[in-house]
Motif scaffolding. Structure first.
Motif, PDB file in Angstrom:
ATOM      1  N   ASP A 152      -6.887  -4.252  12.776  1.00  0.00           N
ATOM      2  CA  ASP A 152      -7.592  -3.193  11.809  1.00  0.00           C
ATOM      3  C   ASP A 152      -6.827  -2.461  11.762  1.00  0.00           C
ATOM      4  O   ASP A 152      -5.907  -1.776  12.027  1.00  0.00           O
ATOM      5  CB  ASP A 152      -8.298  -2.988  13.202  1.00  0.00           C
ATOM      6  CG  ASP A 152      -9.005  -3.494  14.118  1.00  0.00           C
ATOM      7  OD1 ASP A 152      -9.383  -4.856  13.120  1.00  0.00           O
ATOM      8  OD2 ASP A 152      -9.442  -3.443  14.787  1.00  0.00           O
ATOM      9  N   ARG A 153      -7.510  -1.343  10.215  1.00  0.00           N
ATOM     10  CA  ARG A 153      -6.528  -0.484   9.665  1.00  0.00           C
ATOM     11  C   ARG A 153      -6.499   1.036  10.364  1.00  0.00           C
ATOM     12  O   ARG A 153      -7.369   1.034  11.344  1.00  0.00           O
ATOM     13  CB  ARG A 153      -7.487  -0.542   7.765  1.00  0.00           C
ATOM     14  CG  ARG A 153      -6.861   0.814   7.611  1.00  0.00           C
ATOM     15  CD  ARG A 153      -8.220   1.693   6.029  1.00  0.00           C
ATOM     16  NE  ARG A 153      -7.407   0.188   5.450  1.00  0.00           N
ATOM     17  CZ  ARG A 153      -6.287  -0.025   4.517  1.00  0.00           C
ATOM     18  NH1 ARG A 153      -5.823   0.764   4.196  1.00  0.00           N
ATOM     19  NH2 ARG A 153      -7.105  -0.757   2.984  1.00  0.00           N
TER      20      ARG A 153
ATOM     21  N   SER B 122       2.612   1.680   6.146  1.00  0.00           N
ATOM     22  CA  SER B 122       1.747   2.303   4.776  1.00  0.00           C
ATOM     23  C   SER B 122       0.304   2.579   5.106  1.00  0.00           C
ATOM     24  O   SER B 122      -0.041   2.937   6.272  1.00  0.00           O
ATOM     25  CB  SER B 122       1.441   0.855   3.999  1.00  0.00           C
ATOM     26  OG  SER B 122       0.505  -0.006   4.980  1.00  0.00           O
ATOM     27  N   THR B 123      -0.028   2.750   4.493  1.00  0.00           N
ATOM     28  CA  THR B 123      -1.224   3.757   4.695  1.00  0.00           C
ATOM     29  C   THR B 123      -2.834   2.470   5.447  1.00  0.00           C
ATOM     30  O   THR B 123      -3.797   2.823   5.801  1.00  0.00           O
ATOM     31  CB  THR B 123      -3.114   3.891   3.434  1.00  0.00           C
ATOM     32  OG1 THR B 123      -2.209   3.029   2.559  1.00  0.00           O
ATOM     33  CG2 THR B 123      -1.654   5.013   3.328  1.00  0.00           C
ATOM     34  N   LYS B 124      -2.036   0.832   5.252  1.00  0.00           N
ATOM     35  CA  LYS B 124      -2.953   0.470   6.190  1.00  0.00           C
ATOM     36  C   LYS B 124      -2.966   0.044   7.209  1.00  0.00           C
ATOM     37  O   LYS B 124      -4.036  -0.052   8.551  1.00  0.00           O
ATOM     38  CB  LYS B 124      -2.918  -0.872   5.537  1.00  0.00           C
ATOM     39  CG  LYS B 124      -3.249  -2.527   5.635  1.00  0.00           C
ATOM     40  CD  LYS B 124      -2.471  -3.843   5.083  1.00  0.00           C
ATOM     41  CE  LYS B 124      -3.542  -4.930   5.625  1.00  0.00           C
ATOM     42  NZ  LYS B 124      -3.611  -5.747   5.064  1.00  0.00           N
ATOM     43  N   GLY B 125      -1.739   0.260   8.061  1.00  0.00           N
ATOM     44  CA  GLY B 125      -1.498   1.351   9.404  1.00  0.00           C
ATOM     45  C   GLY B 125      -1.081  -0.313  10.064  1.00  0.00           C
ATOM     46  O   GLY B 125      -1.073   0.317  11.135  1.00  0.00           O
ATOM     47  N   THR B 126      -0.815  -1.873   9.768  1.00  0.00           N
ATOM     48  CA  THR B 126      -0.818  -2.051  10.731  1.00  0.00           C
ATOM     49  C   THR B 126       0.622  -2.757  10.488  1.00  0.00           C
ATOM     50  O   THR B 126       0.388  -3.282  12.341  1.00  0.00           O
ATOM     51  CB  THR B 126      -1.655  -3.956  10.004  1.00  0.00           C
ATOM     52  OG1 THR B 126      -1.479  -4.181   8.637  1.00  0.00           O
ATOM     53  CG2 THR B 126      -2.797  -3.432  10.343  1.00  0.00           C
TER      54      THR B 126
ATOM     55  N   SER C  28       0.580  -1.668  -0.243  1.00  0.00           N
ATOM     56  CA  SER C  28      -0.218   0.123   0.355  1.00  0.00           C
ATOM     57  C   SER C  28       0.943   1.407   0.095  1.00  0.00           C
ATOM     58  O   SER C  28       2.084   0.891   0.136  1.00  0.00           O
ATOM     59  CB  SER C  28      -1.488  -0.385   0.785  1.00  0.00           C
ATOM     60  OG  SER C  28      -1.934  -1.213   1.128  1.00  0.00           O
TER      61      SER C  28
ATOM     62  N   SER D 299       2.840   5.423   3.596  1.00  0.00           N
ATOM     63  CA  SER D 299       1.881   6.872   5.327  1.00  0.00           C
ATOM     64  C   SER D 299       2.955   7.766   6.064  1.00  0.00           C
ATOM     65  O   SER D 299       2.777   8.440   6.645  1.00  0.00           O
ATOM     66  CB  SER D 299       0.757   6.429   5.896  1.00  0.00           C
ATOM     67  OG  SER D 299       1.338   5.418   6.850  1.00  0.00           O
TER      68      SER D 299
ATOM     69  N   GLU E   9      -4.570   4.814  10.478  1.00  0.00           N
ATOM     70  CA  GLU E   9      -3.411   5.688  10.269  1.00  0.00           C
ATOM     71  C   GLU E   9      -2.910   6.106  11.344  1.00  0.00           C
ATOM     72  O   GLU E   9      -2.669   6.391  11.983  1.00  0.00           O
ATOM     73  CB  GLU E   9      -4.369   6.996   9.935  1.00  0.00           C
ATOM     74  CG  GLU E   9      -3.144   8.593   9.438  1.00  0.00           C
ATOM     75  CD  GLU E   9      -3.779  10.074   9.379  1.00  0.00           C
ATOM     76  OE1 GLU E   9      -3.206  11.050   9.140  1.00  0.00           O
ATOM     77  OE2 GLU E   9      -5.566   9.500   8.987  1.00  0.00           O
TER      78      GLU E   9
ATOM     79  N   SER F 218      -0.891   5.866  16.317  1.00  0.00           N
ATOM     80  CA  SER F 218      -1.853   6.489  15.136  1.00  0.00           C
ATOM     81  C   SER F 218      -2.997   6.915  15.764  1.00  0.00           C
ATOM     82  O   SER F 218      -3.771   6.877  16.841  1.00  0.00           O
ATOM     83  CB  SER F 218      -2.079   4.693  15.136  1.00  0.00           C
ATOM     84  OG  SER F 218      -2.762   4.021  15.773  1.00  0.00           O
TER      85      SER F 218
END
Length: 412
Positions: free
Chosen positions: A259-260, A234-238, A216, A219, A262, A279
């Motif tokens: 969970d996704r 990344s934008t997935k954030g995991t 992804s 971020s 930011e 986050s």
């Protein structure tokens, strides 16, 4: 770029490494006396917060100017309050008198496409850069000024403000870019031209490395002070991944959650033992790192300081010698022994320590002294938490300040 302007002595020649407590209080140059000293009762909106390069201070851009805060001990050390508006970007250069400023806010008279290089000792602008589009970020080191636009990055020489490099990037609305700050390494990391890719420029070696960090879009990213270690999300954030910037190899991967989310910020501790992640989920996670800097361990350990200057490794043989005995290990799933059979989730490294913050705002984090982590929020709050480096777990709060509402300035 449409125009560049500089003073004869150059920006670097004006830099003086001094604390903000001793800076000149004169009000000449770009900010004249009539613009300064707005009444304390006027409402101030926080537009941005950003750390300086060693995380000892942070700058707050406001709708009325900017403020500088020292972290340990916490105090407001300086402010400029202006009638002509505020700044969405305030970039410090360690603790010296040079700042990079970009206007922002509904009432600002300073355009968002212009960078001002401000010398607060001389109380005047010593350089300007104007662009055709909005400036997303500015990064400083002692020899370079880096200006980040949405699709391009410009690198200038600090001494004479001449353009050195232009770098094309994928759409970069968050202005992602980070620099090394050691004098013997000159490294820049930014998004590449493909989704999930990080471009690393080793300027001193004239080497470009493209790292496929995530599937992804990138971020968030940060580097160690020497620029040889890179952490990304990344934008997935995991997942947060750690890379060697010299050869692009992945050294470690840790999991923030399932969970996704930011990712607001990533921080690496100065001793490269810990990584912190904030986050929009309201939890700050601390992870133990399995990579070490050979130059920072005891002199009885093998010396890898020949080439490159600092040595990062993920080799288990080397790690046995470089890991400190009191460093905690990140917990994993009880089913991690079935790695390769079960989904990757079950073999993940989870956070070693955590603390919780309000979910209503975003926070940037950094490591303080004595196993502490600091968090600065866009709601005008400052937190400091302490973690147990052996047992981890829930962290304990040691400080909380509403800095935008508190007049913590030293007396003039």
């Amino acid at each position: 770029m449409t125009s560049t302007m500089s003073t004869p002595q150059g920006a670097a020649g004006a830099a003086r490494l001094m604390g903000y407590d001793s800076l000149s209080r004169d009000s000449s140059g770009t900010f004249n006396q009539s613009e300064l000293d707005i009444r304390e009762s006027d409402e101030t909106e926080l537009l941005s917060v950003s750390w300086n390069q060693d995380y000892g201070c942070f700058a707050a851009g406001t709708s009325q100017g900017f403020r500088i805060y020292n972290c340990e001990p916490f105090k407001e050390t300086f402010r400029r309050d202006l009638k002509s508006g505020g700044f969405k970007i305030v970039e410090m250069l360690f603790r010296c008198n040079i700042l990079a400023l970009v206007g922002g806010g509904s009432n600002s008279q300073y355009p968002p496409n212009k960078v001002l290089i401000w010398d607060d000792h001389q109380s005047r602008c010593i350089g300007e850069f104007s662009f055709r589009s909005e400036v997303r970020a500015v990064k400083l080191r002692k020899d370079h000024i880096v200006v980040v636009l949405e699709h391009k990055i410009y690198v200038y020489n600090f001494m004479d403000l001449k353009l050195l490099h232009q770098i094309e990037t994928l759409a970069n609305p968050r202005g992602l870019c980070c620099l090394s700050h050691h004098s013997n390494t000159s490294v820049l990391a930014c998004p590449g031209l493909q989704r999930g890719q990080v471009r690393v420029e080793h300027f001193g070696l004239n080497v470009t490395k493209l790292i496929p960090a995530h599937d992804s879009t990138i971020s968030c990213l940060t580097m160690t002070m020497d620029g040889l270690l890179l952490a990304t999300a990344s934008t997935k954030g995991t997942l947060i991944r750690i890379f060697n910037t010299m050869d692009g190899t992945q050294l470690q991967e840790v999991r923030r959650g399932v969970d996704r989310a930011e990712i607001c910020s990533i921080a690496l501790s100065p001793n490269v033992q810990w990584l912190a992640v904030s986050s929009d989920k309201g939890t700050v996670h601390i992870f133990g790192l399995r990579v070490r800097v050979a130059g920072d361990v005891s002199s009885t350990q093998p010396n890898f300081s020949q080439t490159p200057n600092l040595f990062y490794s993920s080799s288990s043989n080397t790690l046995d010698a470089l890991l400190t005995p009191n460093t905690g290990a990140n917990p994993g799933s009880s089913l991690s022994f079935m790695k390769g059979v079960l989904p990757k989730y079950f073999s993940s490294e989870w956070s070693f320590a955590q603390f919780h913050l309000p979910e209503v705002t975003s926070f940037i984090v950094a490591f303080g002294s004595q196993n502490t982590v600091m968090a600065v929020g866009m709601d005008g709050s400052f937190y400091k938490y302490k973690f147990d480096p052996v047992n981890g777990g829930e962290m304990s709060q040691v400080e909380y300040i509403r800095f935008l509402k508190t007049d913590s300035r030293r007396s003039r």
